[in-house]
Design a protein around this motif. Structure first.
Motif, short mmCIF file in Angstrom:
data_model
loop_
_atom_site.label_atom_id
_atom_site.label_comp_id
_atom_site.label_asym_id
_atom_site.label_seq_id
_atom_site.Cartn_x
_atom_site.Cartn_y
_atom_site.Cartn_z
N THR A 171 -8.77 9.76 9.35
CA THR A 171 -10.17 9.69 8.93
C THR A 171 -10.30 8.96 7.60
OG1 THR A 171 -10.71 11.75 10.09
CG2 THR A 171 -12.20 11.07 8.33
N GLN A 172 -9.42 9.26 6.67
CA GLN A 172 -9.46 8.61 5.36
C GLN A 172 -9.17 7.11 5.47
OE1 GLN A 172 -10.21 9.52 2.26
NE2 GLN A 172 -10.73 11.64 2.75
N MET A 173 -8.17 6.76 6.25
CA MET A 173 -7.81 5.34 6.37
C MET A 173 -8.88 4.57 7.15
SD MET A 173 -5.12 5.30 4.58
CE MET A 173 -4.34 3.70 4.83
N ALA A 174 -9.45 5.20 8.18
CA ALA A 174 -10.51 4.54 8.94
C ALA A 174 -11.74 4.34 8.06
CB ALA A 174 -10.86 5.36 10.18
N ASP A 196 -8.65 11.38 -2.67
CA ASP A 196 -8.55 12.13 -1.42
C ASP A 196 -7.75 11.34 -0.39
OD1 ASP A 196 -10.03 14.17 -2.50
OD2 ASP A 196 -11.91 13.63 -1.49
N ARG A 197 -7.92 10.05 -0.40
CA ARG A 197 -7.17 9.20 0.54
C ARG A 197 -5.68 9.22 0.19
NH1 ARG A 197 -10.72 5.87 0.88
NH2 ARG A 197 -10.21 4.35 -0.73
N VAL A 198 -5.35 9.12 -1.09
CA VAL A 198 -3.96 9.17 -1.51
C VAL A 198 -3.34 10.52 -1.13
CG1 VAL A 198 -2.43 9.20 -3.52
CG2 VAL A 198 -4.27 7.52 -3.39
N ASP A 199 -4.08 11.60 -1.36
CA ASP A 199 -3.55 12.93 -1.04
C ASP A 199 -3.30 13.08 0.45
OD1 ASP A 199 -3.06 15.83 -1.81
OD2 ASP A 199 -4.69 16.07 -0.36
N ALA A 200 -4.26 12.64 1.27
CA ALA A 200 -4.10 12.75 2.72
C ALA A 200 -2.94 11.89 3.20
CB ALA A 200 -5.40 12.32 3.42
N PHE A 201 -2.81 10.70 2.65
CA PHE A 201 -1.72 9.80 3.02
C PHE A 201 -0.37 10.44 2.68
CE2 PHE A 201 1.28 6.38 2.56
CZ PHE A 201 0.90 5.41 3.47
N GLN A 202 -0.27 10.99 1.49
CA GLN A 202 1.00 11.57 1.05
C GLN A 202 1.39 12.77 1.90
OE1 GLN A 202 0.96 12.41 -3.15
NE2 GLN A 202 0.89 10.24 -3.74
N ARG A 203 0.42 13.62 2.22
CA ARG A 203 0.74 14.80 3.05
C ARG A 203 1.23 14.38 4.43
NH1 ARG A 203 -1.24 19.65 0.97
NH2 ARG A 203 -2.61 19.39 -0.85
N PHE A 204 0.56 13.37 5.01
CA PHE A 204 0.99 12.89 6.31
C PHE A 204 2.36 12.23 6.24
CE2 PHE A 204 1.36 8.94 8.78
CZ PHE A 204 1.56 9.48 10.03
N GLU A 205 2.56 11.37 5.26
CA GLU A 205 3.83 10.63 5.16
C GLU A 205 4.99 11.58 4.93
OE1 GLU A 205 6.98 8.18 3.20
OE2 GLU A 205 5.75 9.73 2.24
N LEU A 249 0.83 -1.21 0.00
CA LEU A 249 0.00 0.00 0.00
C LEU A 249 0.86 1.25 0.00
CD1 LEU A 249 -3.04 -0.19 2.45
CD2 LEU A 249 -3.07 0.19 0.00
N LEU A 250 1.87 1.26 0.86
CA LEU A 250 2.76 2.42 0.95
C LEU A 250 3.36 2.74 -0.42
CD1 LEU A 250 4.41 4.51 2.60
CD2 LEU A 250 6.07 2.70 3.03
N GLY A 251 3.84 1.72 -1.11
CA GLY A 251 4.46 1.94 -2.41
C GLY A 251 3.49 2.51 -3.43
N LEU A 252 2.24 2.00 -3.43
CA LEU A 252 1.25 2.48 -4.39
C LEU A 252 0.75 3.87 -4.05
CD1 LEU A 252 -0.74 -0.82 -4.97
CD2 LEU A 252 0.60 0.42 -6.68
N TYR A 253 0.50 4.14 -2.78
CA TYR A 253 0.01 5.45 -2.38
C TYR A 253 1.00 6.57 -2.71
CZ TYR A 253 -4.05 3.93 0.44
OH TYR A 253 -5.25 3.44 0.87
N THR A 254 2.28 6.26 -2.65
CA THR A 254 3.30 7.30 -2.84
C THR A 254 3.96 7.23 -4.22
OG1 THR A 254 4.96 5.84 -1.80
CG2 THR A 254 3.80 7.38 -0.37
#
Length: 505
Positions: free
Chosen positions: A351-354, A322-331, A305-310
């Protein structure tokens, strides 16, 4: 040129518990794995010296049912896992549908399926239990694990090959599956499978000839004929209507639709199909959505997941983007070690991951790094919850000072001691007795008297699963039993997931 003698499909073959398997090989009706290891004549009796309910088993050959990838030393489970249980009852317990399990219970189920264990006392010796375990893994979407178990099993059996061939199709290893088919003389490939493999070998003329033979002999259905014809010569049918979409899509059909340029979405197909869209041939969005389904089920590593999201920046908004964007900003903020940026980005990412039920993979990836940052307020509470959902839940809980009664209860679950802790809600009141008075309810005790621990564990998983839907007594009994037999880590993780994850129907 690859050749095989024509063999008809057996119309009376029993359906597998996995009803989406391709009809890749023909096998005698009623077979499980190979030929039953039984004498041709009935055994001689001695005037009823044995009571009718005493089971007997064949002792002169190792049973495929004993095959496993995890030793008792690794699992902590006894080698005599099925005890005095009957093969048919064990198979039924394994096949029972247990959808939407908590991640810890999903992992425990997988461990049971992969464990080395002595077969049941009345085992037929033909691998029926091994087949049931493999089918459970396939139903869970655990293709890598199923493939490893298939590799450890006897070679050349049609029922095992069907599963191995489909795993190969869904994971992009179809050349290996076709090579196995060609190299194993006792396999009788069906026409669709052999046509696919001959074409994959590059001999399109031989594949076309094989199809014409199948048409003449009536060995392919109209539906199969339509798809195979387009698979062999898509240009000939350019502009024509698509072949009808099968009511029961198989991996072989799916791969042929993909080959003619009409890939079918796997979103509504059984979970195992999601692996097919992890390959580079799928679009980025499809890869992400498939990885999310598989990560939610706990059958792929969170790093996928980490590899695909980023992988790249999202080019759109809404839904998965929106989930990808939130994940990337946090990471990005976490990698920079910036507490302020992490505190700002973590709530949205959580919130997005939950919302996608991906809290446990998210926790596995980031909980430990978050524990090193001085986070307070909402971000601090989220980091605490993530720590409790991670593999290091106990260590991180011990480092936390409780600020609320809820904190005290969760820390008590993580450390295995609820002395003085007050359950914060109804579910907590169902969980607490299992940690204060662990033991075995009568239905578990009855199974354990017959050393049927495997079935008892499956019952505990089922009861806790029903508890998530409202039967809270099942939560108490199931958790208490897991602790009673020494599965403390699983019991604690399950209790924490019950408290922290929104999985209540």
């Amino acid at each position: 040129m690859v050749t095989w003698a024509p063999v008809p499909v057996w119309a009376d073959d029993p359906l597998s518990a996995i009803d989406w398997l391709s009809s890749s090989v023909a096998s005698p009706a009623g077979s499980a794995i190979g030929t039953p290891a039984r004498p041709a004549e009935a055994p001689v009796t001695t005037g009823g010296a044995l009571p009718q309910d005493v089971a007997v088993s064949v002792l002169d050959a190792p049973s495929p049912d004993a095959i496993g990838l995890l030793s008792p030393a690794t699992t902590g489970l006894p080698r005599d896992l099925w005890g005095m249980g009957l093969e048919e009852e064990v198979r039924a317990a394994i096949a029972k549908d247990r959808n939407d399990l908590l991640p810890a219970l999903q992992a425990l189920t997988m461990t049971l399926m992969l464990a080395e264990a002595v077969p049941p006392a009345d085992s037929s010796g033909i691998g029926a239990l091994l087949l049931a375990r493999i089918d459970r893994l396939l139903a869970m979407g655990a293709l890598d694990q199923a493939a490893a178990l298939l590799d450890a099993a006897p070679a050349g059996d049609p029922e095992l090959f069907r599963r191995a061939f489909d795993v190969a199709l869904l994971t992009g290893n179809e050349e290996r599956g076709c090579e196995r088919m060609q190299a194993t003389p006792n396999l009788a490939p069906t026409f669709p499978a052999r046509i696919f493999c001959v074409a994959r070998s590059g001999d399109w003329n031989a594949a076309a000839l094989t199809l014409r033979t199948a048409q003449a002999l009536g060995y392919v259905t109209e539906e199969e004929d339509s798809l195979l014809s387009r698979f062999l010569d898509p240009d000939l049918y350019e502009g024509d209507a698509l072949p009808p979409i099968p009511a029961r899509m198989t991996p072989l059909s799916w791969r042929m639709f993909e080959a003619i340029g009409e890939p079918q979405s796997t979103a509504t197909l059984p979970l195992a199909f999601a692996h097919a869209e992890l390959r580079d041939t799928a679009g980025w969005k499809s890869q992400i959505e498939s990885a999310e389904r598989l990560a939610r089920a706990g059958v792929i590593a969170p790093n996928v997941l980490l590899g695909l999201y980023t992988e790249r920046l999202p080019a759109a908004s809404g839904g998965v983007w929106d989930r990808v964007d939130a994940f990337q900003r946090f990471e990005t903020a976490l990698r920079a070690g910036d507490p302020g940026a992490v505190a700002q980005s973590l709530p949205t990412a959580w919130t997005q991951m939950a919302g996608a039920e991906l809290e446990v993979p998210f926790a596995t990836l980031f909980a430990e790094d978050l524990s090193r940052l001085p986070l307070t307020g909402q971000a601090g509470r989220i980091a605490f919850d993530l720590g409790l959902l991670s593999p290091r839940y106990e260590t991180l809980a011990k480092a936390r000072k409780a600020e609320t009664p809820r904190d005290s209860f969760l820390i008590g679950l993580a450390t295995g001691s609820l002395a003085g802790a007050i359950p914060p809600d109804t579910l907590g009141r169902a969980i607490a007795p299992a940690f204060l008075r662990p033991g075995a309810a009568p239905e578990f005790a009855s199974l354990m008297e017959q050393r049927r621990m495997g079935e008892a564990i499956l019952l505990a998983i089922e009861k806790i699963g029903r508890g998530v839907q409202g039967d809270l007594s099942g939560v108490t009994d199931g958790l208490a039993f897991l602790r009673h037999i020494g599965l403390e880590d699983t019991a604690r993780q399950t209790a924490l997931e019950l408290m922290l994850l929104e999985r209540r129907g």
